[in-house]
Motif scaffolding. Sequence first.
Motif, PDB file in Angstrom:
ATOM      1  N   THR A  38       0.869  -1.186   0.000  1.00  0.00           N
ATOM      2  CA  THR A  38       0.000   0.000   0.000  1.00  0.00           C
ATOM      3  C   THR A  38       0.897   1.224   0.000  1.00  0.00           C
ATOM      4  N   ARG A  66      -5.076  -5.769   3.077  1.00  0.00           N
ATOM      5  CA  ARG A  66      -4.806  -4.323   2.962  1.00  0.00           C
ATOM      6  C   ARG A  66      -6.052  -3.469   2.759  1.00  0.00           C
ATOM      7  N   ARG A 115     -17.192  -0.696  -1.778  1.00  0.00           N
ATOM      8  CA  ARG A 115     -18.040   0.183  -2.615  1.00  0.00           C
ATOM      9  C   ARG A 115     -19.486   0.176  -2.155  1.00  0.00           C
ATOM     10  N   CYS A 153     -20.213   0.413  14.179  1.00  0.00           N
ATOM     11  CA  CYS A 153     -19.972   1.864  14.055  1.00  0.00           C
ATOM     12  C   CYS A 153     -21.077   2.699  14.685  1.00  0.00           C
ATOM     13  N   ASN A 163     -14.643   7.654   6.671  1.00  0.00           N
ATOM     14  CA  ASN A 163     -13.871   8.004   5.491  1.00  0.00           C
ATOM     15  C   ASN A 163     -14.115   9.498   5.260  1.00  0.00           C
ATOM     16  N   ARG A 181      -7.862   8.068  -0.775  1.00  0.00           N
ATOM     17  CA  ARG A 181      -9.147   7.338  -0.729  1.00  0.00           C
ATOM     18  C   ARG A 181      -9.898   7.525   0.581  1.00  0.00           C
TER      19      ARG A 181
END
Length: 346
Positions: free
Chosen positions: A31, A156, A239, A115, A276, A39
């Motif tokens: 990575t 990863r 995704r 979460c 993110n 990202r």
Amino acid sequence: MRTPSARIVGIGHHVPDRIVTNDDLARLMDTSDEWIRERTGIRERRFVDEDTSCTDLAEAAARRALDDAGWKADEIEFILFATLSPDLYFPGNGVLLQHQLGIGPVGALDLRTQCTGFVYALATADAYIRSGMYDRILVVGAEVHSRGLSLSDEGRDTAVLFGDGAGAVCVEAFEDPAWSLGSQERARAAGSRLLGHALHGEGAHALDLCVRKPGSGDSPFIAPEQIQAGDTAPSMNGREVFRNAVRRFPEVIQEVLEPLAITPDEIGYLVPHQANARITEAVRDRLGIPPEKVASNIHRYGNTTAASIPIALSEAVAEGRVGRGDLVCLAAFGAGFTWAASLLRY
Ligand code: UT7
């Protein structure tokens, strides 16, 4: 008649000292700092040392929240502990925390909604308090992800996302002078109080983000080959998670606002779960909330799952971005899928 409302009277967080940068991970797997930053927005995260458990992180955060509230540990009447990375498969971390805090045999409930765990826990504390069952509840979100990740090329896609940490709040009953008002007037009345919650779950997506083993769903419970195959590390359809997250975050925020006739621009501070930076930006843009009113610390801690909201709120309070009486919205999306939001006056 007793008319209690619930309010947050103390907050604290704790993260381990050890900083793990993207370059550190790039030495363990294929990575790069550039890929991770572009990202996700993550630059570094914290990992525990070998002597520290999830309960240890929770205890440190809880003691700070207790100090902030001016509570003695033995004044806690109930513990709600949100985590997906408990010290043991069972019993849950709530009882371990009760023991480490050195308090009497109070009730202790673990919540496993990943979460959204902290928001679910806060909603549960609010309901217990309003029902008159408890007056002083400790709510904790804590995670040790670092020991469950596959720090290898195979792992990863998820290993770069997660970090360790803990946050806690003390939630207290009080006789609410605004109790007799309608809910919309009450939401606008001065003072601290929890105002409302929206909680959702959709198990059709369970396998889009999960840890498969150990588990009793199929046989064997756990086998060496399954460990080798990475079944004890998170697997994710990134995704699909992303696509659902950018839809559900704004939806659930609107859901807590609308019954109270509050518009997104009235939110004083939004604390989204830190999954993110691109998800947070999309949510911000969708709701038209400026960046300075939205918590973002993912660059320093990565995704700490149930701990991310209380850590971000605790930092915002410590740095003066959130003050007493401010209208604060907490919102999360994650494994389950689950999504949830809370609205409160801090
Ligand atoms: O709290 C909820 C938890 N999870 C989330 O919120 C995650 C939501 N999803 C995401 O944030 C994004 O989907 C990720 C950041 C996880 C991934 O970003 P993406 O733009 O969806 O990338 P991708 O999975 O489609 O992978 C793109 C490429 C692939 O290579 P090819 O097939 O294009 O050659 C992956 O193999 O990036 C590769 N890749 C990596 N490369 C470098 C995947 N992981 C890594 C990595 N380093 N760590």
